[in-house]
Design a protein around this motif. Structure first.
Motif, short mmCIF file in Angstrom:
data_model
loop_
_atom_site.label_atom_id
_atom_site.label_comp_id
_atom_site.label_asym_id
_atom_site.label_seq_id
_atom_site.Cartn_x
_atom_site.Cartn_y
_atom_site.Cartn_z
N ALA A 141 0.82 -1.21 0.00
CA ALA A 141 0.00 0.00 0.00
C ALA A 141 0.86 1.26 0.00
O ALA A 141 0.46 2.29 -0.56
CB ALA A 141 -0.93 0.00 1.22
N VAL A 142 2.03 1.19 0.62
CA VAL A 142 2.94 2.34 0.61
C VAL A 142 3.57 2.49 -0.77
O VAL A 142 3.69 3.60 -1.30
CB VAL A 142 4.02 2.17 1.70
CG1 VAL A 142 5.00 3.34 1.66
CG2 VAL A 142 3.38 2.07 3.07
N VAL A 143 3.95 1.38 -1.39
CA VAL A 143 4.50 1.43 -2.74
C VAL A 143 3.51 2.11 -3.69
O VAL A 143 3.89 2.96 -4.50
CB VAL A 143 4.83 0.01 -3.25
CG1 VAL A 143 5.25 0.06 -4.71
CG2 VAL A 143 5.92 -0.62 -2.40
N ASP A 144 2.24 1.76 -3.56
CA ASP A 144 1.23 2.32 -4.46
C ASP A 144 1.12 3.83 -4.36
O ASP A 144 0.75 4.50 -5.33
CB ASP A 144 -0.14 1.69 -4.18
CG ASP A 144 -0.21 0.23 -4.60
OD1 ASP A 144 0.64 -0.20 -5.39
OD2 ASP A 144 -1.12 -0.48 -4.11
N GLY A 145 1.46 4.39 -3.19
CA GLY A 145 1.33 5.83 -3.00
C GLY A 145 2.57 6.62 -3.35
O GLY A 145 2.53 7.87 -3.34
N LEU A 146 3.66 5.97 -3.70
CA LEU A 146 4.92 6.68 -3.94
C LEU A 146 4.88 7.64 -5.13
O LEU A 146 5.40 8.75 -5.03
CB LEU A 146 6.07 5.68 -4.12
CG LEU A 146 6.41 4.84 -2.88
CD1 LEU A 146 7.55 3.88 -3.20
CD2 LEU A 146 6.80 5.72 -1.69
N PRO A 147 4.27 7.26 -6.27
CA PRO A 147 4.27 8.20 -7.40
C PRO A 147 3.60 9.53 -7.08
O PRO A 147 4.03 10.57 -7.59
CB PRO A 147 3.50 7.43 -8.49
CG PRO A 147 3.75 5.99 -8.17
CD PRO A 147 3.73 5.94 -6.67
N SER A 148 2.60 9.52 -6.22
CA SER A 148 1.90 10.77 -5.89
C SER A 148 2.78 11.72 -5.10
O SER A 148 2.50 12.93 -5.04
CB SER A 148 0.63 10.47 -5.08
OG SER A 148 0.95 9.93 -3.81
N LEU A 149 3.86 11.22 -4.51
CA LEU A 149 4.79 12.05 -3.74
C LEU A 149 5.93 12.59 -4.61
O LEU A 149 6.71 13.40 -4.14
CB LEU A 149 5.38 11.24 -2.57
CG LEU A 149 4.40 10.66 -1.56
CD1 LEU A 149 5.15 9.85 -0.51
CD2 LEU A 149 3.59 11.76 -0.89
N GLY A 150 6.02 12.10 -5.83
CA GLY A 150 7.10 12.54 -6.71
C GLY A 150 8.19 11.50 -6.91
O GLY A 150 9.13 11.74 -7.69
N PHE A 151 8.10 10.37 -6.24
CA PHE A 151 9.11 9.33 -6.42
C PHE A 151 8.99 8.73 -7.82
O PHE A 151 7.90 8.45 -8.31
CB PHE A 151 8.95 8.22 -5.37
CG PHE A 151 9.41 8.61 -4.00
CD1 PHE A 151 10.76 8.63 -3.69
CD2 PHE A 151 8.49 8.97 -3.02
CE1 PHE A 151 11.19 8.99 -2.41
CE2 PHE A 151 8.91 9.32 -1.74
CZ PHE A 151 10.26 9.34 -1.44
N LYS A 152 10.15 8.51 -8.44
CA LYS A 152 10.20 7.90 -9.77
C LYS A 152 10.71 6.47 -9.72
O LYS A 152 10.58 5.74 -10.72
CB LYS A 152 11.12 8.72 -10.68
CG LYS A 152 10.72 10.18 -10.82
CD LYS A 152 9.36 10.33 -11.48
CE LYS A 152 9.03 11.81 -11.68
NZ LYS A 152 7.65 11.97 -12.24
N ALA A 153 11.31 6.06 -8.60
CA ALA A 153 11.88 4.72 -8.53
C ALA A 153 11.91 4.22 -7.09
O ALA A 153 11.90 5.01 -6.13
CB ALA A 153 13.28 4.69 -9.13
N LEU A 154 11.96 2.92 -6.97
CA LEU A 154 12.06 2.22 -5.69
C LEU A 154 13.24 1.27 -5.76
O LEU A 154 13.48 0.64 -6.80
CB LEU A 154 10.77 1.42 -5.44
CG LEU A 154 10.75 0.44 -4.25
CD1 LEU A 154 10.78 1.22 -2.93
CD2 LEU A 154 9.52 -0.45 -4.33
N SER A 155 14.01 1.16 -4.67
CA SER A 155 15.15 0.26 -4.64
C SER A 155 15.16 -0.53 -3.34
O SER A 155 15.30 0.05 -2.25
CB SER A 155 16.47 1.04 -4.78
OG SER A 155 17.58 0.16 -4.77
N VAL A 156 15.00 -1.86 -3.45
CA VAL A 156 15.15 -2.74 -2.30
C VAL A 156 16.28 -3.72 -2.63
O VAL A 156 17.20 -3.39 -3.36
CB VAL A 156 13.82 -3.45 -1.94
CG1 VAL A 156 12.83 -2.42 -1.39
CG2 VAL A 156 13.23 -4.19 -3.12
N PHE A 157 16.22 -4.94 -2.08
CA PHE A 157 17.26 -5.93 -2.34
C PHE A 157 16.63 -7.18 -2.91
O PHE A 157 15.63 -7.67 -2.40
CB PHE A 157 18.01 -6.26 -1.05
CG PHE A 157 19.18 -7.19 -1.25
CD1 PHE A 157 20.42 -6.70 -1.61
CD2 PHE A 157 19.02 -8.57 -1.09
CE1 PHE A 157 21.50 -7.56 -1.81
CE2 PHE A 157 20.09 -9.43 -1.28
CZ PHE A 157 21.33 -8.92 -1.65
#
Length: 244
Positions: A141-157
């Motif tokens: 659910a947090v991942v789904d909201g990231l684009p609305s904050l301006g994030f363009k990418a996600l990086s985990v492992f």
């Protein structure tokens, strides 16, 4: 330059890549920066010596102008958002998480929005709109909201999974977190890099944590850089290019 025997498999793989015209694509992410330290100076000197770009995951709630001033002197360093305060909200017996489902997604996203704005202002010109979750864990659910904050990418492992924004994971960690908490054996790290190189053509992320490095960890980084940097069969990529 003569490489030690443990690095020969990687050198051979890079030569194979060069002959095929398909350079190995690598990128470097280093986590948990807050302030200037001797360890950070070592990281920046080592990456500069080999012309290797580094994305530094900074903890927004704990950092300030001092780190911004130091990184302004490091043209190969980018900055990503490392959660908000690197605070564990998981319950007893659970794996550590700051961005998990233990709090409402709106609460978590509000913190991440503050972190995004804070680092974008502090590190203008080197800020990369990428989220690096503490402990590499994040609720869907947090991942789904990231684009609305301006994030363009996600990086985990680990392997990439579908998401509503670009996913640029790290895949090889140089630290033995479940054992010595020092550097992993060089042979094991080299084997991971070669295996991943042979499995796909996408960018392979190397993960480091400068604040906990022992002498062996710094030596392992130097060995990898010596075997890869400046080679026709290998390219170290800037995180902003992976996002863009």
């Amino acid at each position: 330059m003569t490489l030690p025997a443990c690095a020969r498999p990687l050198a051979d793989e890079i030569a194979r890549r060069a002959a095929a015209g398909r350079p190995l694509r690598l990128w470097l992410r280093d986590d948990d920066a807050v302030a200037p330290t001797a360890a950070l100076d070592t990281l920046l000197a080592l990456t500069a010596r080999h012309a290797v770009p580094v994305l530094i995951a900074v903890i927004p709630a704990l950092t300030g102008a001092a780190l911004a001033a130091r990184l302004a002197e490091a043209p190969l360093a980018g900055v990503a958002v490392h959660g908000w305060a690197h605070e564990n909200h998981a319950g007893p017996g659970e794996k550590s998480q700051e961005l998990g489902a233990h709090r409402p997604a709106e609460t978590v996203l509000a913190e991440l929005g503050r972190g995004f704005k804070r680092l974008a202002a502090l590190h203008a010109g080197r800020f990369v709109p990428m989220l690096v979750p503490p402990w590499n864990r994040i609720a869907p659910a947090v991942v789904d909201g990231l684009p609305s904050l301006g994030f363009k990418a996600l990086s985990v492992f680990g392997p990439e999974k579908p998401a509503p924004l670009a996913v640029r994971n790290t895949h090889v960690d140089i630290i033995d977190w479940r054992g010595t908490r020092g550097a992993r054996p060089a042979e094991a790290v080299i084997a991971d890099l070669v295996r991943l190189s042979q499995a796909h053509d996408g960018p392979i992320g190397l993960l480091t944590h400068h604040l906990v490095h022992d002498a062996a960890a710094w030596a392992l980084m130097a060995l990898i850089f010596e075997a890869t940097a400046g080679q026709a069969g290998c390219v170290w990529e800037r995180a902003e290019d992976l996002v863009g």
